[in-house]
Scaffold this motif. Structure first.
Motif, short mmCIF file in Angstrom:
data_model
loop_
_atom_site.label_atom_id
_atom_site.label_comp_id
_atom_site.label_asym_id
_atom_site.label_seq_id
_atom_site.Cartn_x
_atom_site.Cartn_y
_atom_site.Cartn_z
N PRO A 1 -1.68 1.01 6.43
CA PRO A 1 -2.04 2.46 5.99
C PRO A 1 -3.24 2.85 5.20
N SER B 1 -1.05 1.85 -10.74
CA SER B 1 -0.57 1.58 -9.45
C SER B 1 1.27 1.24 -10.30
N ASN B 2 1.82 0.93 -9.02
CA ASN B 2 3.83 1.03 -9.16
C ASN B 2 4.07 -0.27 -9.33
N PHE B 3 3.24 -1.05 -9.74
CA PHE B 3 3.38 -2.49 -10.09
C PHE B 3 3.68 -3.16 -11.76
N ILE C 1 -7.68 0.78 -8.87
CA ILE C 1 -6.81 -0.15 -7.88
C ILE C 1 -7.94 -1.46 -8.38
N ILE D 1 0.96 -1.22 0.26
CA ILE D 1 -0.03 0.19 0.51
C ILE D 1 0.85 0.65 0.01
N GLU D 2 1.33 1.31 0.40
CA GLU D 2 2.91 2.30 1.21
C GLU D 2 3.55 2.88 -0.17
N LYS D 3 3.95 2.04 -1.04
CA LYS D 3 4.18 1.88 -2.17
C LYS D 3 3.49 1.80 -3.84
N GLY D 4 2.18 1.92 -3.72
CA GLY D 4 1.46 2.34 -4.50
C GLY D 4 1.22 0.98 -5.36
N ILE D 5 1.38 0.02 -4.75
CA ILE D 5 0.84 -1.14 -5.50
C ILE D 5 -0.32 -1.43 -5.48
#
Lengths: 205, 242
Positions: B121, B54-56, B128, A27-31
């Protein structure tokens, strides 16, 4: 003794913290978002689960023409039902029903892991994922079924289906005696994931 | 070979099977399951994924989790419960992909071990969530239209190959080098998300349902009147020598 033979102390608390930490980092890393995990869990409680498979089987029991279509082209027959969209979704892209009769009993296994028809049956139960079940079911299915409380007559042929490629199998069990006047809803209520994987017979009451 | 790929038929696991009908044994298992599904739903090979914030940015499918389960030390494979194996597999992918590192994972774990009530968090991103559920509904079919025609036909007896497996396979060990009869030639071709190298799958190819007689595999002493049906990619099959 090697560490390999030990579990960490507080095994479940540790795993719970480990997984929560993983989710927090994602969550913190925006994934992922903070709701994604709960939404996925909810999806399998409301939209995809064994309640769908039970309706398909009940329909096949009351409507011989539907049963014929189900066995011939399972995805097309499933699409006829008034289900939420997603019946050809993840782990249901290719599904196939196999029929139990007085002469044939089918048992589904995934010896390599745990392939399972999610849209119709939900997620696999622990017995299905058990390495002992996966080892023994192909070599001695009658002995395994007997342990599960299902004793088959010697005259019955056992067919074991190992889901190793694209197809996700489920069993169309025999309709139990004494259900002649039952509605589809009453019939669906008799079905369990175990019966729809060939690990149990359908019982009344 | 890896033991995990040879479980079917393995002797010695003779304890009564625990007929445990639960899907999850502990609440945390639901969450690692859903994390894995979310990552598959955000895999960069999916259609329209570029628009999702998303950063994935990796291809992540079943194949990645299966590779990791099959790569485990066999003792660990039997020691750990189903979803314990998933935690290791999912985390390994994220660490190797540079998304997280061991140190921050350990530190965060310590936080939740010290205080299990510490909240996650809070960062909402409905796009997403929508993408992940859409992935579940749409699926990620391995079916491919292709000109490649099946080389075997229904009713034909075939010999199953025993290709060398470095990492991952979809061919159960117990049918390797065995003869079987083709029951069904599936329409179309099927791909596999990752190439399995020397094992042979990954490109679109025909798949067959093949019937095996357990007596051919384990001998005359096995239970009577049973048959095993296994779905097998064409790369795993040979013509039977005349």
């Amino acid at each position: 003794m090697s560490e390999r033979f030990k579990y960490v102390e507080d095994r479940e608390m540790f795993s719970a913290a480990r997984v929560k930490a993983l989710e927090a980092l994602l969550i913190e890393k925006g994934i992922i978002s903070s709701e994604a995990v709960d939404k996925v869990i909810g999806y399998f409680e409301t939209d995809m689960g064994p309640f769908n498979g039970a309706k398909v089987v009940a329909r096949a029991w009351v409507d011989p023409e539907y049963k014929a279509r189900l066995l011939k082209d399972t995805p097309a027959a499933v699409a006829e039902m008034n289900f939420p969209r997603g019946m050809t979704g993840v782990e249901g892209e290719e599904m196939k029903a196999v029929e139990n009769t007085s002469d044939v009993h089918n048992l589904i296994v995934c010896t390599l892991c745990s392939c399972y028809p999610w849209p119709l049956l939900g997620l696999p139960p622990y017995w299905f994922k058990d390495p002992s079940f996966r080892a023994r079911s192909v070599r001695e299915p009658r002995a395994v079924l007997k342990e599960f409380g299902l004793e088959l007559d010697d005259s019955v042929e056992v067919r074991v289906w190992d889901s190793s490629a694209q197809i996700r199998y489920f069993v169309l069990p025999e309709r139990p005696a004494g259900t002649e006047g039952f509605t589809e809803e009453q019939l669906a209520a008799l079905l369990t994931p175990e019966a729809m994987q060939g690990a149990a017979k359908v019982k009344v009451g | 070979m890896k033991l995990q790929q040879y479980l079917g038929g393995l002797e010695g696991l003779n304890d009564p099977i625990d007929f445990d009908t639960r899907v999850f044994a502990e609440p945390w298992e639901k969450r690692i399951f859903a994390i894995h599904v979310s990552m598959m739903g955000l895999s960069n090979h999916l259609e329209g994924i570029q628009d999702i914030p998303s950063n994935f940015d990796s291809k992540y499918t079943w194949a990645d989790l299966r590779e990791r389960a099959e790569s485990m030390h066999p003792f660990d494979y039997f020691k750990f419960r189903y979803y314990e194996k998933w935690v290791g597999g999912v985390a390994d992918f994220l660490i190797k992909g540079g998304y997280i590192n061991e140190e921050e994972w350990d530190a965060k774990t310590a936080v939740y071990l010290n205080n299990a009530d510490e909240q996650l968090p809070s960062v909402s991103e409905p796009a997403i969530d929508h993408q992940v559920i859409e992935y579940l509904r749409k699926g990620d079919s391995l079916y491919r239209e292709s000109d490649r025609k099946p080389q075997f036909s229904a009713g034909e007896t075939v010999l199953v190959r025993n290709n060398h497996v470095m990492l991952h396979t979809r061919l159960p060990g117990f049918v390797r080098s065995q003869k079987g009869v083709i029951e069904i030639v599936y329409e179309g071709n099927y791909t596999y998300p990752n190439s399995t190298g020397t094992d042979g799958i990954g490109e679109p190819m025909p798949v067959y349902c093949v019937r095996f007689d357990p007596k051919d595999i384990w001998g005359e002493h096995v239970e009577s009147k049973s048959m095993i049906y296994v779905d097998i990619y064409e790369a795993y099959m040979d013509k039977l020598a005349q």
